[in-house]
Design a protein around this motif. Structure first.
Motif, PDB file in Angstrom:
ATOM      1  N   ARG A 199      35.267  34.321  49.132  1.00  0.00           N
ATOM      2  CA  ARG A 199      34.006  34.757  49.732  1.00  0.00           C
ATOM      3  C   ARG A 199      34.302  35.781  50.816  1.00  0.00           C
ATOM      4  O   ARG A 199      35.085  35.531  51.734  1.00  0.00           O
ATOM      5  CB  ARG A 199      33.263  33.551  50.308  1.00  0.00           C
ATOM      6  CG  ARG A 199      31.910  33.885  50.892  1.00  0.00           C
ATOM      7  CD  ARG A 199      31.142  32.615  51.185  1.00  0.00           C
ATOM      8  NE  ARG A 199      30.767  31.934  49.940  1.00  0.00           N
ATOM      9  CZ  ARG A 199      30.317  30.679  49.888  1.00  0.00           C
ATOM     10  NH1 ARG A 199      30.213  29.964  50.990  1.00  0.00           N
ATOM     11  NH2 ARG A 199      29.986  30.152  48.735  1.00  0.00           N
TER      12      ARG A 199
ATOM     13  N   GLU B 185      32.692  36.000  45.622  1.00  0.00           N
ATOM     14  CA  GLU B 185      31.311  35.974  46.070  1.00  0.00           C
ATOM     15  C   GLU B 185      31.177  36.946  47.239  1.00  0.00           C
ATOM     16  O   GLU B 185      31.974  36.916  48.178  1.00  0.00           O
ATOM     17  CB  GLU B 185      30.907  34.564  46.507  1.00  0.00           C
ATOM     18  CG  GLU B 185      30.962  33.560  45.372  1.00  0.00           C
ATOM     19  CD  GLU B 185      30.529  32.169  45.805  1.00  0.00           C
ATOM     20  OE1 GLU B 185      30.167  32.001  46.989  1.00  0.00           O
ATOM     21  OE2 GLU B 185      30.549  31.256  44.949  1.00  0.00           O
TER      22      GLU B 185
ATOM     23  N   GLN C 177      28.578  35.688  42.659  1.00  0.00           N
ATOM     24  CA  GLN C 177      27.348  35.480  43.411  1.00  0.00           C
ATOM     25  C   GLN C 177      27.273  36.500  44.542  1.00  0.00           C
ATOM     26  O   GLN C 177      28.297  36.968  45.042  1.00  0.00           O
ATOM     27  CB  GLN C 177      27.299  34.068  44.027  1.00  0.00           C
ATOM     28  CG  GLN C 177      26.849  32.976  43.091  1.00  0.00           C
ATOM     29  CD  GLN C 177      26.646  31.677  43.853  1.00  0.00           C
ATOM     30  OE1 GLN C 177      27.604  31.000  44.180  1.00  0.00           O
ATOM     31  NE2 GLN C 177      25.408  31.340  44.122  1.00  0.00           N
TER      32      GLN C 177
ATOM     33  N   HIS D 212      25.364  36.813  48.295  1.00  0.00           N
ATOM     34  CA  HIS D 212      24.640  36.089  49.342  1.00  0.00           C
ATOM     35  C   HIS D 212      24.040  37.117  50.307  1.00  0.00           C
ATOM     36  O   HIS D 212      24.757  37.698  51.126  1.00  0.00           O
ATOM     37  CB  HIS D 212      25.578  35.161  50.108  1.00  0.00           C
ATOM     38  CG  HIS D 212      26.302  34.175  49.239  1.00  0.00           C
ATOM     39  ND1 HIS D 212      25.790  32.941  48.924  1.00  0.00           N
ATOM     40  CD2 HIS D 212      27.516  34.246  48.613  1.00  0.00           C
ATOM     41  CE1 HIS D 212      26.654  32.285  48.160  1.00  0.00           C
ATOM     42  NE2 HIS D 212      27.702  33.063  47.947  1.00  0.00           N
TER      43      HIS D 212
END
Length: 389
Positions: free
Chosen positions: A53, A76, A105, A107
């Motif tokens: 991330r 991510e 993903q 965010h």
């Protein structure tokens, strides 16, 4: 905001945008590759899938993303704010869009414009939502809000497991998960028992037995005092009136502000108390009272709130001093009063705070109104800031 997959082992990363020389890049590449290999083994042993991330900034973030991608780890992307992509131009913009297309993903944390506060919030969110944090950081305090140093401090605060890849010294430090310091300080609602150990005419000492989150009981003594009002009197031509009084507790003369304890329930009553203390201890009535600040004095062990005022347009209108008070009024320039605050044991700390707050307001006012004198008694041309200390 989206959330991590339930079966994921999240590796959050952060680091400097400028990595320096090739040796630093080699150091980060070698050790981050090892970290990824170990993390993959540990996560898979638990039946989880590791993922990376990152906020996809230039420098360390992009390096870590590339290594994760080569290792086959899903990534991510964290977008701190609205318009984040506009920070990247040319090849950097193309690289940013490439990582968006590769991300498992995305965010989007905020729809607000980009700011230091947004970057700080994004860094803290990465720390909060990561199982392991890896920071490429030189070990020095942040140059501005939202830097890698703030992520390190927050990880320590939360008791998160993290790895420090020191970009300056080229060594690796592992910090295992530990107890969180969030809401760890004892609070009065945790008290198992409270008893008064001293009751005097001015203050009360209470002893608290507190139950910590660990289950351990600790004892804390708290001095409870009534609220106080303190007044900084400003005379003609910007002079400052301080009172000099012998402090019984330390048996020394100190420069202080006129003031005393109060029982005010409204701002109007607070002003009345300020006016009364000013007239008793300096002999002057204020034509104008301005609130400067309310603060807690020594909150670690004293429950005592102080209200600071600035008094101006002074005119002689004295009240009788209380019996037992030995007070001299000293007239000083603001520069002299500020100089006194740096002398050992010369100035009461609350008076020092009020003086520097007042001086700071004067400096700011001089920038808002060029050509006027600042509180320090000097003129500054438009746009010239006070020197950094």
């Amino acid at each position: 905001m989206t959330h991590a997959h339930a079966s994921s082992f999240v590796i959050g990363v952060g680091g400097h945008q400028q990595l320096g020389d090739d040796a630093t890049v080699r150091f980060l590449t070698e050790h981050f590759s090892q970290i990824l290999a170990h993390a993959q083994q540990a996560a898979q042993a638990d039946g989880r899938v590791p993922c990376l991330r990152s906020a996809v900034a230039r420098g360390a973030d992009r390096l870590f993303l590339e290594l994760a991608f080569q290792s086959g780890l899903p990534v991510e992307v964290v977008i701190p704010c609205q318009g984040y992509e506009q920070l990247f131009q040319g090849e950097e913009r193309a690289a940013y869009e490439l990582w968006l297309s590769r991300a498992r993903q995305i965010h989007q944390l905020s729809g607000s414009p980009c700011s230091d506060e947004a970057y700080l919030a994004a860094g803290e969110w990465i720390v909060e939502t990561s199982d392991l944090l890896v920071l490429a950081w030189n070990g020095l305090p942040a140059a501005g809000k939202g830097g890698t140093a703030d992520m390190a401090s927050y990880a320590r605060f939360l008791g998160k497991a993290w790895i420090h890849l020191n970009t300056r010294r080229h060594h690796v430090t592992w910090y295992p998960a530990g107890p969180s310091h969030q809401q760890a300080a004892p609070r009065r609602e945790q008290a198992q028992r409270v008893r008064v150990v001293y009751q005097g005419p001015i203050f009360v000492v209470k002893q608290y037995e507190l139950l910590l989150s660990s289950g351990r009981t600790v004892t804390r003594d708290v001095v409870e005092r009534p609220e106080s009002v303190l007044v900084l009197p400003v005379g003609q031509q910007g002079t400052i009136l301080l009172i000099e009084e012998r402090d019984l507790a330390v048996d020394a003369w100190q420069l202080r502000l006129p003031g005393g304890r109060i029982t005010a329930s409204s701002f109007q009553e607070l002003e009345q108390h300020a006016q009364q203390e000013l007239r008793e201890e300096t002999g002057y009535r204020a034509g104008r009272l301005e609130k400067l600040l309310s603060c807690y004095s020594h909150p670690g062990y004293v429950s005592h709130r102080v209200h600071l005022f600035v008094a101006s347009d002074l005119e002689w209108d004295p009240l009788e001093l209380e019996e037992g008070e030995e007070i001299r009024v000293r007239t000083m320039t603001l520069a002299e009063a500020l100089a006194a605050t740096s002398q050992d044991d010369r100035c009461d700390p609350e008076a020092a705070l009020a003086l520097w707050l007042y001086a700071g307001k004067g400096v700011l006012a001089s920038h808002d109104h060029p050509g006027e004198q600042s509180a320090m008694g000097h003129q500054r041309p438009r746009g010239e800031l006070p020197p950094e200390g």
